[in-house]
Write an enzyme that holds these catalytic residues in place. Structure first.
Site, PDB file in Angstrom:
ATOM      1  N   GLY A   1       0.783  -1.242   0.000  1.00 37.05           N
ATOM      2  CA  GLY A   1       0.000   0.000   0.000  1.00 37.05           C
ATOM      3  C   GLY A   1       0.809   1.284   0.000  1.00 37.05           C
ATOM      4  O   GLY A   1       0.397   2.282   0.589  1.00 37.05           O
ATOM      5  N   SER A   2       1.943   1.324  -0.718  1.00 36.85           N
ATOM      6  CA  SER A   2       2.723   2.568  -0.744  1.00 36.85           C
ATOM      7  C   SER A   2       1.980   3.668  -1.512  1.00 36.85           C
ATOM      8  O   SER A   2       2.046   4.844  -1.135  1.00 36.85           O
ATOM      9  CB  SER A   2       4.116   2.331  -1.331  1.00 36.85           C
ATOM     10  OG  SER A   2       4.055   1.955  -2.685  1.00 36.85           O
TER      11      SER A   2
ATOM     12  N   LYS B   1     -17.100 -14.064  -8.736  1.00 36.73           N
ATOM     13  CA  LYS B   1     -16.720 -12.643  -8.746  1.00 36.73           C
ATOM     14  C   LYS B   1     -17.965 -11.768  -8.647  1.00 36.73           C
ATOM     15  O   LYS B   1     -17.965 -10.746  -7.967  1.00 36.73           O
ATOM     16  CB  LYS B   1     -15.947 -12.316 -10.027  1.00 36.73           C
ATOM     17  CG  LYS B   1     -15.587 -10.836 -10.145  1.00 36.73           C
ATOM     18  CD  LYS B   1     -14.792 -10.533 -11.399  1.00 36.73           C
ATOM     19  CE  LYS B   1     -13.334 -10.729 -11.136  1.00 36.73           C
ATOM     20  NZ  LYS B   1     -12.465 -10.081 -12.135  1.00 36.73           N
TER      21      LYS B   1
ATOM     22  N   MET C   1      -4.824  -6.261  -7.206  1.00 36.82           N
ATOM     23  CA  MET C   1      -4.331  -7.244  -8.164  1.00 36.82           C
ATOM     24  C   MET C   1      -5.434  -8.113  -8.786  1.00 36.82           C
ATOM     25  O   MET C   1      -5.222  -9.272  -9.114  1.00 36.82           O
ATOM     26  CB  MET C   1      -3.273  -8.126  -7.505  1.00 36.82           C
ATOM     27  CG  MET C   1      -2.094  -7.348  -6.939  1.00 36.82           C
ATOM     28  SD  MET C   1      -1.350  -6.176  -8.106  1.00 36.82           S
ATOM     29  CE  MET C   1      -0.586  -7.309  -9.250  1.00 36.82           C
ATOM     30  N   ARG C   2      -6.613  -7.546  -8.942  1.00 34.84           N
ATOM     31  CA  ARG C   2      -7.708  -8.271  -9.603  1.00 34.84           C
ATOM     32  C   ARG C   2      -8.272  -7.442 -10.745  1.00 34.84           C
ATOM     33  O   ARG C   2      -8.367  -6.222 -10.629  1.00 34.84           O
ATOM     34  CB  ARG C   2      -8.859  -8.533  -8.613  1.00 34.84           C
ATOM     35  CG  ARG C   2      -8.510  -9.505  -7.569  1.00 34.84           C
ATOM     36  CD  ARG C   2      -9.683  -9.874  -6.674  1.00 34.84           C
ATOM     37  NE  ARG C   2      -9.195 -10.849  -5.726  1.00 34.84           N
ATOM     38  CZ  ARG C   2      -9.041 -12.138  -5.989  1.00 34.84           C
ATOM     39  NH1 ARG C   2      -9.419 -12.627  -7.149  1.00 34.84           N
ATOM     40  NH2 ARG C   2      -8.540 -12.955  -5.091  1.00 34.84           N
TER      41      ARG C   2
ATOM     42  N   ILE D   1     -11.159  -5.820 -12.613  1.00 41.90           N
ATOM     43  CA  ILE D   1     -12.485  -5.352 -12.200  1.00 41.90           C
ATOM     44  C   ILE D   1     -13.528  -5.987 -13.115  1.00 41.90           C
ATOM     45  O   ILE D   1     -13.387  -5.961 -14.337  1.00 41.90           O
ATOM     46  CB  ILE D   1     -12.559  -3.811 -12.287  1.00 41.90           C
ATOM     47  CG1 ILE D   1     -11.527  -3.174 -11.335  1.00 41.90           C
ATOM     48  CG2 ILE D   1     -13.959  -3.303 -11.974  1.00 41.90           C
ATOM     49  CD1 ILE D   1     -11.760  -3.419  -9.872  1.00 41.90           C
TER      50      ILE D   1
ATOM     51  N   ASN E   1      -6.863   3.558 -12.427  1.00 43.53           N
ATOM     52  CA  ASN E   1      -5.770   2.680 -12.005  1.00 43.53           C
ATOM     53  C   ASN E   1      -4.431   3.329 -12.315  1.00 43.53           C
ATOM     54  O   ASN E   1      -4.325   4.158 -13.211  1.00 43.53           O
ATOM     55  CB  ASN E   1      -5.874   1.338 -12.754  1.00 43.53           C
ATOM     56  CG  ASN E   1      -4.820   0.337 -12.315  1.00 43.53           C
ATOM     57  OD1 ASN E   1      -4.569   0.177 -11.120  1.00 43.53           O
ATOM     58  ND2 ASN E   1      -4.202  -0.336 -13.266  1.00 43.53           N
TER      59      ASN E   1
ATOM     60  N   HIS F   1      -0.442   2.154 -13.296  1.00 43.68           N
ATOM     61  CA  HIS F   1       0.285   0.978 -13.790  1.00 43.68           C
ATOM     62  C   HIS F   1       1.744   1.361 -14.025  1.00 43.68           C
ATOM     63  O   HIS F   1       2.024   2.404 -14.617  1.00 43.68           O
ATOM     64  CB  HIS F   1      -0.354   0.490 -15.092  1.00 43.68           C
ATOM     65  CG  HIS F   1       0.266  -0.774 -15.607  1.00 43.68           C
ATOM     66  ND1 HIS F   1       0.015  -2.008 -15.051  1.00 43.68           N
ATOM     67  CD2 HIS F   1       1.160  -0.986 -16.612  1.00 43.68           C
ATOM     68  CE1 HIS F   1       0.704  -2.936 -15.698  1.00 43.68           C
ATOM     69  NE2 HIS F   1       1.411  -2.336 -16.651  1.00 43.68           N
TER      70      HIS F   1
END
EC number: 2.1.2.2
Length: 201
Positions: A17-18, A70, A95-96, A98, A112, A114
């Protein structure tokens, strides 16, 4: 969003969680016009949960395997988000992919970050992919989320030059440093524009 109201945002994370920390600090310092309504985490033992507790941010953590599909866990997430009055979702190392349940509920309001210059090196371990490819330049992308993996419309990007003596670790450090500056800046811009739109209504 009603006139003059701060956005309520949710952060999604799976790991240390940085980026969550960088965003939470920017909100706390008044740089981002928002309140963080909730952290959503799919790893109940992730360090990001401790970070959220330090900021007194409510947490909903879950294990995907505890749900039949899901669809079911995303329905519960949407319910939690609506209860909390969430306007925007920012993924910070979630890491999923959506799914359509969340996408349909928050279409155009999920963002997001990346660690590559998309469309290059989508998916997992983008830093490792770029390092192994020995590209001269890589970077960071902030983008809207759609059905694909790292395929949504790009909002902003910043490049990072690969040094001759670069290691994977030094590259990761460089990229994280840029992420922690770029993401809060982009969030501030997006939410400021949303507040301005709200005042026109």
């Amino acid at each position: 969003m009603s006139k003059g109201k701060k956005s309520r945002i949710a952060l999604f994370a799976s790991g240390s969680g940085s980026n969550f920390q960088a965003i939470a600090q920017s909100v706390q310092q008044g740089e981002i016009p928002a309140s963080i309504a909730m952290l959503i985490c799919d790893q109940p033992d992730a360090y990001v949960i401790k970070r959220a507790e330090q900021f007194q941010i409510p947490v909903f953590s879950f294990r995907a395997k505890d749900y039949p599909s899901k669809l079911e866990f995303e329905k519960e997430i949407v319910s939690k988000l609506r209860e909390a009055g969430v306007d925007f979702i920012f993924l910070a190392g979630y890491m999923r992919l959506i799914g359509e349940t969340l996408l349909n509920a928050y279409r155009g309001k999920i963002v997001n970050i990346h660690p590559s210059l998309l469309p290059a090196f989508p998916g997992k371990d983008a830093i490792g992919q770029a390092f192994n490819a020995q590209v001269k330049v890589t970077g960071v992308t902030v983008h809207f989320v759609d059905e694909g993996m790292d395929t949504g419309p790009i909002i902003d990007q910043e490049s990072v030059k690969m040094a001759v003596d670069e290691t994977r670790e030094s590259l990761q450090e460089k990229i994280q440093g840029i992420e922690h500056e770029l993401y809060p800046k982009v969030i501030k811009t997006l939410l400021t524009e949303a507040v301005m739109e709200g005042t026109k209504e």
